[in-house]
Design an enzyme around this catalytic site. Structure first.
Site, PDB file in Angstrom:
ATOM      1  N   GLU B 199       0.800  -1.227   0.000  1.00 28.85           N
ATOM      2  CA  GLU B 199       0.000   0.000   0.000  1.00 28.85           C
ATOM      3  C   GLU B 199       0.831   1.275   0.000  1.00 28.85           C
ATOM      4  O   GLU B 199       0.565   2.211  -0.750  1.00 28.85           O
ATOM      5  CB  GLU B 199      -0.957   0.028   1.203  1.00 28.85           C
ATOM      6  CG  GLU B 199      -2.206  -0.825   1.044  1.00 28.85           C
ATOM      7  CD  GLU B 199      -1.966  -2.300   1.296  1.00 28.85           C
ATOM      8  OE1 GLU B 199      -0.835  -2.667   1.690  1.00 28.85           O
ATOM      9  OE2 GLU B 199      -2.904  -3.093   1.103  1.00 28.85           O
ATOM     10  N   HIS B 268     -10.643  -4.280  10.785  1.00 25.41           N
ATOM     11  CA  HIS B 268     -11.252  -4.144   9.463  1.00 25.41           C
ATOM     12  C   HIS B 268     -12.532  -3.312   9.466  1.00 25.41           C
ATOM     13  O   HIS B 268     -13.298  -3.369   8.525  1.00 25.41           O
ATOM     14  CB  HIS B 268     -11.572  -5.528   8.871  1.00 25.41           C
ATOM     15  CG  HIS B 268     -10.373  -6.282   8.390  1.00 25.41           C
ATOM     16  ND1 HIS B 268      -9.444  -6.824   9.241  1.00 25.41           N
ATOM     17  CD2 HIS B 268      -9.944  -6.570   7.138  1.00 25.41           C
ATOM     18  CE1 HIS B 268      -8.513  -7.432   8.535  1.00 25.41           C
ATOM     19  NE2 HIS B 268      -8.789  -7.288   7.259  1.00 25.41           N
TER      20      HIS B 268
END
Ligand code: TPP
Ligand code: MG
Lengths: 347, 466
Positions: B199, B268
């Site tokens: 990322e 998450h």
């Protein structure tokens, strides 16, 4: 004695090469004009940085100011290997890179003094300067950030089908950032046209390479990604230019990224506020005396009768005048208008 | 006793699906592991396997049936020794067929036997008027948010060669949440690029490409993982225009699902709206409907600034009306009065709009008329529209899934206090996610998220009706 690359056991064996340091420093490959330009450009950077240090002391420059003195051969040699259309990106130690890219010393100096006439209108300062015109993409203050960014420039060059390439500079401390390896991986995976230039000046602030790096042969840092690497005497502009040309040719031919580790040295502290207690005066003096890139080139030019002493003195005078003009401009350019506070946030 | 075979849920967020076809017929003997049928969700086609042994006694729902709600009995299985006659007096449990658009919370509820809800059509002077965004008489189609996002990207990619998509699993896998479905086929591997799981690196590569003239769309599998990239987003993408005195720009879109999905717990399930909303140099968009998702994503891709585009996994599969137009682009930075009202202003965005709209329905039944504002863009925030509404209703409740401290509600509250203090008849109340990491247990997760009843209670409280 050169250590072997760690990945020698694998068939993808190290592509990394250690240069033959101390080999005969042969000038002949370069034309008289090229050699004069090397001298001129290196001296311009040296004098610019000395002046910046001086006016920093007078309070005209604020904040962090990282000087490039000692490392001039790296950017000047590398610049000779690329075209004006190629892209360059680096970190906060960026004055030399900008001057080598042909950016105006006035605009760079005025940015250091935080004035309207600076490249970023006074809003970026020493560490954050850009020139679209010169294909210089900054000037980035976060250690490591310029490496994915530079990889992105190369991504765009390839995407657009151009023949241009990117020079992406970083320091010896920077190579311990994870994003550097994320970039090496993507660049090799996607065959991007980028030369990663590691400027190994032996220190990251006060931390020597030995104290920060498990693998101190930084040109091998691409091994895991099959990115070839080479170590170069970064104090010798001819060696830099030759290695630079080879790397740039490789990359431009579409073979993917290449790593050059430039063994260099900075004479001054990390930034103006660094007392440099982590190394001895003798160490610095020895480097200066034995390896100074400008002194060495000057001697070669005289020995090889490329220029006379008088001609070189004339160049020195010319550069002094340019720097004096830059300082005058940087002092007289007004501070940015207060309205500038709110401009350039969004388009 | 015959056993029912139920429509299975194939993902945590699936509420309904299409029973595509049966792989067995009545009378067939099956054992566990045999494939019974194929089911299509908006994400994928999956197989339903037998869990028990037996004989297919009766197929209750034929193949090729759309919108079969999860847990609907789809067939009856006979155990050993049973035969069709055992089915004679067997009635399958209620089959809760999901109707087209059952998720449309603004649906008319007037057939209920309750007092006619209070409906308002009052205008809010000075508020942004979204009614002109879709010309009158425009044909509308039902479309999921997922399809709307995909269409927005495809349309912009057709128009502008500089636009490309990169991210994990965006190409060959067709998107972790299938938002980039079909893009690889149409645009090829040069413009639809699978990245390694990296990322920080690929966010930086995107920004560099944007500096150099491209228009990247960077997909984060979810925004939770963008924390690894936040340095490149904030320090490189958002600040470079300013630091370069306006010379460099980074026209890039960072998009992906944000906020709580379902039962995926703390790491998450986080809303990043207020994080990015803090940063000058960024634009932050968080749509609720499919039309807004499409019109705003197209605007984001064209925008010369870095845009954070916050999607929501639960909303991906929801259908909304989307106008059939050649080029439907919405203005960035404009809120929408989703439902006009007089008594209290409810301000929300993204998933929060679901609670807000449900609450408005319930409040209407209690004769409280709520004006519901969908911010749509979080930064720059359309405070004019919010303030105009508060000057009319004199009361305000904010709704968001994120945490309360330094949240979007905190910002709105401060702005209202500054600019409309004299208009307030009650303190502004915030409904938000609870101040804890998201728990896994179903009951705790429910408690941690904002819910409709909390919005109703807050609205009644500011109306002094509790
Ligand atoms: C992410 C990050 N961490 C720390 C710093 C502070 N810092 C600035 S320069 C520097 C040393 C970097 O050394 P090196 O990469 O060798 O480059 P050099 O200064 O020698 O050119 C550090 C730690 C920073 N700017 N960014
Ligand atoms: Mg260093």
């Amino acid at each position: 004695m050169a250590r072997q690359s760690a990945s020698r056991a694998k068939s993808s064996a190290s592509n990394a090469k250690k240069s033959t340091q101390g080999a005969k420093k042969a000038a002949p490959k370069f034309s008289k004009e090229q050699i004069q330009k090397f001298y001129y450009d290196m001296l311009l950077i040296r004098r610019f940085e000395e002046k910046a240090g001086q006016i920093y002391g007078m309070g005209l420059i604020g904040g962090f100011c990282h000087l490039y003195i000692g490392q001039e051969a790296v950017v000047v040699g590398m610049k000779s290997a690329i075209t004006d259309d190629d892209a360059v990106i680096t970190s906060y130690r960026d004055h030399g890179h900008m001057l080598a890219c042909g950016m105006d010393p006035k605009g760079v100096m005025a940015e250091l003094t935080g004035r309207e006439g600076g490249y970023s209108k006074g809003k970026g300062g020493s560490m954050h300067m850009f020139s679209k015109e010169a294909n210089f993409y900054g000037g980035h203050g976060i250690v490591g950030a310029c490496v994915p960014l530079g990889t992105g420039l190369a991504f765009s060059q390839k995407y657009q089908g151009s023949k241009d390439i990117t020079l992406c500079y970083m320091g010896d401390g920077t190579v311990n950032q994870g994003q550097v390896y994320e970039s090496f991986n993507m660049a090799e995976l996607w065959n991007l046209p980028v030369v990663y230039v590691i400027e190994n000046n032996e220190y990251a602030m006060g931390t020597s390479v030995k104290r920060s790096s498990a693998q101190t042969e930084l040109y091998k840092r691409g091994d895991s990604f099959n990115v070839p690497g080479e170590q170069v005497d970064g104090m010798d502009v001819f060696a830099v230019a030759a290695a630079g040309k080879k790397a740039v040719d490789y990359v431009r031919a579409g073979k993917g990224p290449y790593i050059l580790e430039m063994k260099t040295y900075r004479y001054r502290g990390h930034s103006m506020s660094d007392p440099a207690k982590y190394r001895s005066k003798e160490e610095v003096n020895k480097k200066r005396a034995e390896h100074d890139p400008i002194d060495h080139l000057r001697q070669t030019m005289l020995d090889d009768k490329i220029n006379t002493e008088d001609e070189l003195k004339e160049i020195d005078r010319e550069i002094k005048a340019i720097i004096a003009d830059a300082v005058e401009f940087a002092q007289n350019s007004p501070e940015p208008q207060p309205e500038e506070l709110y401009t350039d946030v969004l388009a | 006793m015959p056993t029912e075979i139920l429509m299975p849920a194939l993902s945590p967020t699936m509420t309904e699906g299409k029973l595509a076809r049966w792989m067995v017929k009545e009378g067939d003997t099956v054992s566990s592991g045999d494939v019974l049928a194929e089911i299509e969700t908006d994400k994928a086609t999956m197989e339903v396997e037998a869990v028990d042994e037996g004989k297919i006694g009766k197929i209750l729902i034929e193949g090729d049936t759309d919108n079969v709600a999860v847990n609907t009995p789809i067939a009856v299985l006979l155990e050993e020794g049973e035969d069709a006659s055992d089915l004679d007096d067997f009635t399958p449990s209620a089959a809760p067929f999901a109707s087209e658009g059952s998720d449309d919370t603004t649906e008319d509820t007037s057939d209920k036997e309750e007092p006619a809800p209070r409906v308002s059509t009052s205008k809010t002077p000075d508020a942004y008027d979204a009614s002109g965004e879709i010309p009158e008489g425009t044909e509308m189609v039902k479309m999921t948010v997922r399809e709307a996002l995909r269409d927005a990207m495809a349309e912009e990619m057709r128009k502008d060669e500089r636009v490309f998509v990169m991210g994990e699993e965006v190409a060959e896998y067709q998107g972790a949440y299938k938002v980039t479905q079909g893009l690889l086929d149409e645009f090829g591997g040069r413009r639809v690029i699978d990245t390694p799981i990296t990322e920080h690196g690929f966010a930086g590569v995107g920004v560099g490409a944007a500096f150099h003239g491209l228009r990247p769309i960077v997909e984060f599998m979810t925004f939770n993982f963008a924390m690894q990239a936040i340095d490149q987003i904030v320090n490189s993408a958002a600040k470079t225009r300013y630091m370069s005195g306006g010379q460099m720009s980074s026209p890039i879109v960072f998009r992906g699902p944000n906020g709580a999905a379902s039962r995926v717990a703390a790491q998450h399930s986080q809303c990043y709206a207020s994080w990015y909303s803090h940063v000058p140099g960024l634009i932050v968009i968080a749509p609720h409907t499919a039309a807004d998702a499409k019109g705003l994503l197209k605007a984001a891709i064209r925008d010369p600034n870095p845009v954070i585009f916050l999607e929501n996994e639960i909303l991906y599969g929801q259908s909304f009306d989307v106008p059939v137009m050649d080029d439907f682009v919405l203005p960035i930075g404009k809120a929408k009065i989703e439902r006009p009202g007089d008594d209290v202003t409810i301000v929300s965005f993204a998933m929060g709009m679901r609670y807000a709209l449900e609450a408005a329905d319930k409040l209407a039944e209690e004769n409280i008329s709520a004006e519901v504002i969908d911010l749509r863009t979080i930064r720059p925030m359309d405070m004019e529209t919010v303030l105009a509404s508060v000057r009319k209703t004199n009361r305000c409740v904010t709704v968001e899934e994120g945490w309360p401290q330094s949240g979007i509600g905190a910002e709105i509250t401060a702005q209202i206090m500054h600019h409309a203090f004299d208009y307030l008849d009650a303190p502004v109340l915030r409904v938000s996610g609870k101040d804890v990491p998201m728990p896994y247990a179903a009951n705790l997760e429910k408690l941690a998220l904002p819910h409709t009843d909390e919005v109703v209670a807050a609205a009644k409280s500011v109306c002094y009706r509790d």
